[in-house]
Design an enzyme around this catalytic site. Structure first.
Site, PDB file in Angstrom:
ATOM      1  N   SER A 107      42.149  33.529  49.004  1.00 28.97           N
ATOM      2  CA  SER A 107      42.867  33.990  47.822  1.00 28.97           C
ATOM      3  C   SER A 107      42.541  33.111  46.626  1.00 28.97           C
ATOM      4  O   SER A 107      42.615  31.888  46.696  1.00 28.97           O
ATOM      5  CB  SER A 107      44.376  33.975  48.098  1.00 28.97           C
ATOM      6  OG  SER A 107      45.080  34.382  46.954  1.00 28.97           O
ATOM      7  N   GLY A 108      42.183  33.735  45.507  1.00 25.10           N
ATOM      8  CA  GLY A 108      41.846  33.002  44.292  1.00 25.10           C
ATOM      9  C   GLY A 108      40.377  32.704  44.155  1.00 25.10           C
ATOM     10  O   GLY A 108      39.959  32.086  43.176  1.00 25.10           O
ATOM     11  N   THR A 112      38.316  40.132  44.110  1.00 29.15           N
ATOM     12  CA  THR A 112      38.624  41.365  43.372  1.00 29.15           C
ATOM     13  C   THR A 112      37.733  41.493  42.138  1.00 29.15           C
ATOM     14  O   THR A 112      37.227  42.576  41.833  1.00 29.15           O
ATOM     15  CB  THR A 112      40.107  41.380  42.962  1.00 29.15           C
ATOM     16  OG1 THR A 112      40.917  41.264  44.140  1.00 29.15           O
ATOM     17  CG2 THR A 112      40.454  42.653  42.239  1.00 29.15           C
ATOM     18  N   ASN A 157      46.692  32.041  43.270  1.00 31.32           N
ATOM     19  CA  ASN A 157      46.050  33.050  42.429  1.00 31.32           C
ATOM     20  C   ASN A 157      47.134  33.871  41.732  1.00 31.32           C
ATOM     21  O   ASN A 157      48.088  34.303  42.363  1.00 31.32           O
ATOM     22  CB  ASN A 157      45.168  33.961  43.300  1.00 31.32           C
ATOM     23  CG  ASN A 157      44.367  34.948  42.476  1.00 31.32           C
ATOM     24  OD1 ASN A 157      44.395  34.901  41.253  1.00 31.32           O
ATOM     25  ND2 ASN A 157      43.672  35.841  43.145  1.00 31.32           N
ATOM     26  N   SER A 160      46.589  37.921  43.100  1.00 31.53           N
ATOM     27  CA  SER A 160      46.060  37.868  44.459  1.00 31.53           C
ATOM     28  C   SER A 160      46.229  39.226  45.139  1.00 31.53           C
ATOM     29  O   SER A 160      47.310  39.815  45.139  1.00 31.53           O
ATOM     30  CB  SER A 160      46.791  36.792  45.267  1.00 31.53           C
ATOM     31  OG  SER A 160      46.380  36.809  46.618  1.00 31.53           O
ATOM     32  N   SER A 161      45.141  39.735  45.745  1.00 33.03           N
ATOM     33  CA  SER A 161      45.216  40.982  46.508  1.00 33.03           C
ATOM     34  C   SER A 161      45.916  40.701  47.828  1.00 33.03           C
ATOM     35  O   SER A 161      45.461  39.876  48.617  1.00 33.03           O
ATOM     36  CB  SER A 161      43.807  41.527  46.777  1.00 33.03           C
ATOM     37  OG  SER A 161      43.162  41.855  45.584  1.00 33.03           O
ATOM     38  N   GLY A 387      39.716  36.377  53.253  1.00 31.83           N
ATOM     39  CA  GLY A 387      38.819  35.468  53.946  1.00 31.83           C
ATOM     40  C   GLY A 387      39.554  34.753  55.079  1.00 31.83           C
ATOM     41  O   GLY A 387      40.734  34.997  55.342  1.00 31.83           O
ATOM     42  N   GLU A 389      41.742  32.188  56.930  1.00 31.52           N
ATOM     43  CA  GLU A 389      42.908  31.458  56.427  1.00 31.52           C
ATOM     44  C   GLU A 389      43.337  30.389  57.424  1.00 31.52           C
ATOM     45  O   GLU A 389      43.555  30.689  58.610  1.00 31.52           O
ATOM     46  CB  GLU A 389      44.062  32.426  56.152  1.00 31.52           C
ATOM     47  CG  GLU A 389      43.792  33.363  54.987  1.00 31.52           C
ATOM     48  CD  GLU A 389      45.022  34.132  54.550  1.00 31.52           C
ATOM     49  OE1 GLU A 389      46.034  34.081  55.282  1.00 31.52           O
ATOM     50  OE2 GLU A 389      44.981  34.781  53.486  1.00 31.52           O
TER      51      GLU A 389
END
Length: 1137
Positions: A107-108, A112, A157, A160-161, A387, A389
């Protein structure tokens, strides 16, 4: 000539990690840092792109940059995400290979944004056109909608998605986009009810409260204050750089572009508001008489407002929060819920409601953006997913995310090796097996159907009796204890008994990216993802159309006692489908890396980047790529780049490119084991060999530059000398010419002066002679003039004397005649006065005699007779005057003569009424039966359309003819006339509107007393016949267009193909006759006419909204109909002056 650069030119660090020498983790990080410090955020590992998030805008995504990378070789320019997107697009377009682009990272890291850049590049380089641009716009505008409902602010983020997304973009044979299909994976629905500290709920909640109008919020029963909603965290409600109000407007606009109807948008917002209201429902404990605990709702106001939004009876939902019904075969058992269970039920409903709404949104977007054509399409897939984690506290979500990444790593290694092997075979290079870590054993540990972790978790969830996270861990310890990648303190393996880094309620898996510690708490509950059946059935009872679609299992008629699939098994199935999909496509990889946790530019944190490099498996990726040959290049560009290193190939090589490369490598004495010749490429084994060639090329370029500089300077000096010499000759020639011209001018000037003096003397002499002659002529003329003047004056005096004598005689004669006339006039006047005096005296005498006689005979009733005579004379005058001033015979003429006397007021009004009735009777006597029917239809049209339809006023002056085509007389329609048994009431040509493109097709419209027929205009063949009882209603707009929809009754035989959308210039007459036939038939319901600027039309299985807007089309001034999307036809009507 176009100058091409290369990946190896002006390198900052190493552009391709395969060429990194020496290869180690430290050198890998140093190379990334060096490139990041110089704003080089992209680096290659072969065909894989590493993307570093710069946390700021860089000028590397301009339209010029797009053109720079368009149709270029992958290694031809410096590393860029556009190079990968162009390579994938050209392979899809030119080689007919389906592509997929896999974007991974935590994330971040910018996943996206990377997917947006890929899609924007493909949209920029593919074809143009109205339909193509519309498809591209819909594909791009789907992102803001999904981001609003699926993204949230996290500590890592701000956007973040919180879900995985895979989009298949479909192209035609030319490479133009036709549509797409989106698949979503693992929405983090637990965020709806609880957010970690410093994070927010999904964006849409804050955007709705910040950007919606006051009227919208009032309809949704919401308040702008975030603090009034329990599901919204307050510590991060406002995010710097995020304008929630502006983003809400963007989302609304994007939903309109994608194709959402206005009622669908309203339904979605109502469900979002319902989730917020659901979070405010709180419970209090109560004790029953039998000693059991139950729960009650504290404040029912939020429950009431939520039920009003969703159309649910408050008592039904209140009971569902208080009781749970368990069904087993034919028995039902109802139990009360305590406070903890009630809160669990509330949160489960909120999570399911939002999750199913998100799934419905994805499905609805797919309906709008899907390709319309049925032929086979080329496909480019874009995967944007979590990704790997590794957190301090890892739970069920991290477990299945890491399982997905294990599968992606597995397919990555397999496809990379397969691609490498296929290239070696294609080029005729001997293939050597590459040693690498195969993570299939880890995937088997998780997904094995017999003793995999997911299978055991499902088995534990379905097992009767008491099931807890501890019993699940015990089962893992029993079955997986001997597995080399599984670790637990409670397993039979004694080497972990004293490992204090491994808590008792945890287990550890050694993934390809490192060891991850998972806490088993909530594994069972999250895998069950249980929603009580009472809540599902309560939701299904709602009057809200969208709610019924989201909870189909709540239908009492379709009760299914089978337990729904678990979250783990659903995700496993989705991942399996995704992997099979990816294996059918050519893969392209983008690995996103986050340089720091502060979301700041120019900061590179080594430990954080190293951690991501490890779990993304980038070092393993480089080793796989370097296991064979580190670098390969086609013979033509290789010879073009290095031909200057050999005298035999410089400056031009006339033979085949391969022979030139062989001569070049032999001349440079490169060891044979360092390279191999393929069919179309040369393969270099060690990066040192490539750097040797680059160093020799650099030195050669310096020598060539010096030689070019020397020759250029010599040419420049000689050119300067020749120019100076030529200039000196030109200057001397010009000077000599100037001196001779100056001397010639002096001689010419002196000659001119002498000539002017001589000519002046001659001219003055001639002038004196001419002046003397002129004076002599003037003197003679003057003397003659004076003499002639004297003679003329003497003659004038003589003529004047004669005229005076004649005038005196005339005046004396006139005076004499006047005196005689006046004397005669006085005599005549005297005689006339005497005659008049005699007549007056006689008249007075006669009057006196008459009055004496009148007084003798009529003195008694003289007054009454005089009155009657006066009245009779006035009436006679009134009627004679009325005869000449009567108005016209038109019944609508309201003129009437003015009343002359007040006492005639009653007579005047009665005569006006009698005259009006008489002329109306005369007017009616002229009517035929046909004309009566026409006027009755006109009257009925007025009742239906007056002040409701803008087209009506223009139809008033047009008579209703009915049969405009003369069916019975026209031989062209003889076949059609024979097919109709009844009398034709109306026959005209109309346009049948096509739902696909909004264009009209000419059809013959026939109306009889029993049916409506549509026939082909050219052949006369009947296309459709609809009995009038099957016509339910007619819909028209309020504007000046001729569109109308014949809506058929559901279930009738005529409704199989759907309703008819037609257009006619005689709309008023057609609908009036339809309505009149229904009104005059006793056994049939009167036809309903709906007048509205927006109505629904049923086309086969789909309902399409027809919307009328003011403003004419761009070309022309007529009415135009265009299809906006699958659910909307927009009719543009010109504005009437």
């Amino acid at each position: 000539m176009e100058v091409k650069t290369s990946l190896l030119d002006n390198m900052i660090g190493v552009g391709d990690m395969v060429l990194l020498e020496p290869l180690s983790e430290d050198s890998f990080l140093d190379n990334l840092r060096k490139r990041f410090d110089h704003n080089e955020i992209y680096t290659y590992i072969g065909s894989v792109v590493i993307s570093m998030n710069p946390y700021r805008s860089l000028p590397i995504y301009t339209p010029d940059k797009v053109e720079e990378y368009r149709n270029r070789n992958f290694y031809e320019l410096s590393p860029h995400i556009y190079a990968l997107a162009d390579e994938a697009y050209r392979s899809l377009r030119d080689q007919d290979k389906d592509q997929c682009i896999l974007i991974t990272g935590e994330s971040g890291a910018g996943k996206t944004e990377a997917s947006k850049l890929v899609m924007s590049y493909v949209a920029a380089v593919c074809g143009k056109g109205q339909e193509v641009n519309k498809v591209k716009e819909q594909l791009l505008q789907s992102n803001p909608v999904l981001e609003a409902f699926g993204n949230a602010k996290t500590v890592r983020n701000d956007n973040s998605s919180r879900f995985g997304k895979y989009m298949d973009i479909e192209f035609d044979f030319k490479g133009d986009p036709l549509g797409g299909v989106i698949s979503n994976y693992l929405l983090e629905k637990s965020r709806v009810v609880k957010q970690p500290r410093g994070e927010r709920n999904f964006h849409i909640f804050y955007q709705l409260l910040s950007g919606a109008s006051d009227d919208t919020l009032k309809k949704l029963k919401l308040d702008r204050d975030f603090s009034k909603y329990n599901y919204l965290s307050l510590d991060s409600a406002v995010v710097n750089g995020l304008d929630d109000a502006a983003n809400f407007r963007t989302v609304r606009n994007a939903m309109q572009i994608v194709g959402f109807m206005e009622d669908e948008v309203q339904s979605v917002l109502e469900l979002v508001a319902a989730v917020l209201k659901l979070g405010n429902i709180e419970f209090k404990p109560e004790s029953r008489s039998n000693g059991t605990d139950e729960s009650r709702i504290k404040d029912k106001n939020d429950l009431k407002e939520m039920c009003e939004l969703l159309g649910i009876e408050q008592s039904v939902l209140e009971r569902a929060f208080s009781y749970r019904t368990v069904e087993a075969k034919m028995e039902k058992v109802s139990t009360t819920l305590n406070v903890a269970q009630a809160y669990y039920a509330r949160d489960a409903l909120a999570k399911n409601l939002y999750s199913r709404l998100f799934t419905w949104l994805v499905t609805r977007i797919n309906e709008s953006i899907k390709a319309q054509a049925k032929t086979r399409h080329k496909v480019m897939g874009v995967l944007d997913i979590y990704g790997f984690e590794i957190f301090e506290d890892n739970s069920f979500e991290q477990f299945i995310i890491n399982y997905c990444n294990e599968k992606l790593q597995q397919i990555f290694i397999e496809l990379t090796l397969r691609e490498e092997q296929e290239e070696y075979v294609r080029e005729g290079i001997e293939w050597t097996n590459i040693e690498y870590f195969n993570n299939a054993v880890i995937c088997d540990l998780i997904e094995n159907n017999q003793n995999g972790i997911l299978a055991m978790l499902d088995e534990e969830c379905l097992r009767p009796g008491t099931v807890t996270d501890e019993t699940f861990l015990d089962k893992l310890n029993t079955i997986c204890a001997e597995h080399q990648h599984f670790e637990s303190r409670l397993s039979k393996n004694s080497k972990f008994l004293t490992d204090h880094s491994l808590p008792h309620n945890c287990f550890r898996i050694q993934h390809y990216a490192g060891k991850v510690l998972y806490r088993v708490e909530s594994f069972v509950d999250k895998n069950n993802d249980l929603l009580y059946r009472d809540l599902s059935q309560a939701m299904y009872k709602a009057n809200h159309s969208l709610i019924k679609q989201l909870f189909p299992e709540g239908n009492p008629a379709k009760v299914n006692l089978k337990r729904p699939p678990t979250a783990g098994s659903q995700f496993k199935t989705s991942v399996g489908t995704l992997m099979r999909n990816l294996q059918t496509k050519n893969p392209n990889y983008i690995r996103c890396i986050k340089p720091n946790d502060k979301k700041a530019s120019h900061i590179f944190t080594d430990s954080l980047v190293c951690h991501q490099v490890r779990y993304l498996g980038l070092m393993e990726n480089v080793r796989v790529r370097r296991a064979g040959y580190a670098f390969r290049q086609a013979y033509e560009p290789c010879l073009e780049r290095y031909k200057m290193l050999c005298k035999k190939t410089w400056p031009h090589w006339n033979g085949p490119a391969r022979e030139g490369v062989e001569v070049l490598m032999a001349d440079l004495q490169v060891p044979a084991e360092e390279f191999s010749y393929g069919r179309s490429k040369i393969f270099i084994r060690n990066p040192r060999t490539l750097f040797f060639l680059e160093e020799r090329r650099r030195q050669c370029l310096q020598d060539l530059a010096s030689l070019i500089q020397k020759i250029y300077r010599g040419w420049k000096c000689r050119t300067q000398f020749l120019l100076l010499k030529k200039s000196q000759i030109v200057v001397a020639a010009w000077y000599r010419r100037f001196a001779q011209q100056k001397k010639y001018q002096k001689i010419k000037s002196a000659t001119t002066v002498m000539q002017s003096y001589a000519r002046g003397w001659q001219a003055r002499k001639l002038l004196r002679e001419l002046k003397y002659q002129k004076r002599c002529k003037e003197a003679v003329t003057t003397i003659a003039a004076f003499w002639h003047g004297t003679q003329a004056r003497m003659e004038l005096r003589r003529l004047k004397q004669e005229a005076r004598n004649k005038h005196a005689v005339t005046v004396i004669w006139a005076y004499w005649q006047g005196t005689k006339a006046r004397r005669e006039l006085r005599r005549l006047k005297e005689e006339a006065r005497r005659k008049h005096a005699v007549a007056v005296i006689w008249a007075y005498w006669q009057g006196l005699k008459v009055r004496r006689e009148y007084r003798k005979f009529f003195r008694a009733n003289a007054g009454k007779k005089i009155y009657d005579f006066t009245i009779q004379r006035i009436m006679q005058k009134y009627f004679l005057g009325l005869k000449t001033t009567l108005p016209s015979m038109s019944p609508i003429d309201k003129n009437w003569p003015v009343r002359p006397y007040r006492f005639l007021d009653g007579v005047h009004k009665e005569l006006r009424r009698i005259f009006h009735l008489w002329r109306c009777k005369k007017y009616r006597e002229k009517f035929t039966e046909e004309r009566k029917a026409v006027y009755e239809e006109k009257l009925e049209a007025s009742e239906i359309f007056k002040d409701k339809k803008a087209l009506y006023p223009s139809s008033v002056s047009q008579p209703f003819k009915g049969d405009y085509l003369e069916i019975s007389k026209n031989p062209k329609y003889q076949k059609l006339n024979s097919a109709v048994d009844e009398k034709v009431l109306l026959a005209d040509v109309v346009n049948k509107i096509n739902r696909a493109n909004g264009k009209g097709t000419a059809r013959i419209f026939l109306l009889t007393k029993k049916s409506v027929l549509l026939a082909d205009q050219k052949t006369g063949q009947v296309k459709a016949s609809v009995p009038l009882p099957d016509v339910a209603s007619v819909s028209v707009s309020t504007q000046s267009d001729g569109f109308f929809a014949l809506k058929l009754k559901e279930g009738s035989a005529s409704a199989v193909k759907g309703d008819f959308l037609l257009s006619s210039e005689r709309l008023i007459e057609i609908i009036t006759k339809l309505h009149r036939i229904g009104a005059t038939t006793a056994d049939r319901d009167q036809l309903n006419i709906d007048i509205s600027d927006e109505f629904l039309v049923q086309f086969k299985q789909d309902k399409v909204c027809v919307k009328f807007i003011q403003g004419g089309p761009k070309n022309g001034s007529g009415v135009s109909c265009k299809r906006k999307n699958n659910r909307l036809l927009e009719v543009s009507v010109p504005t009437t002056a």
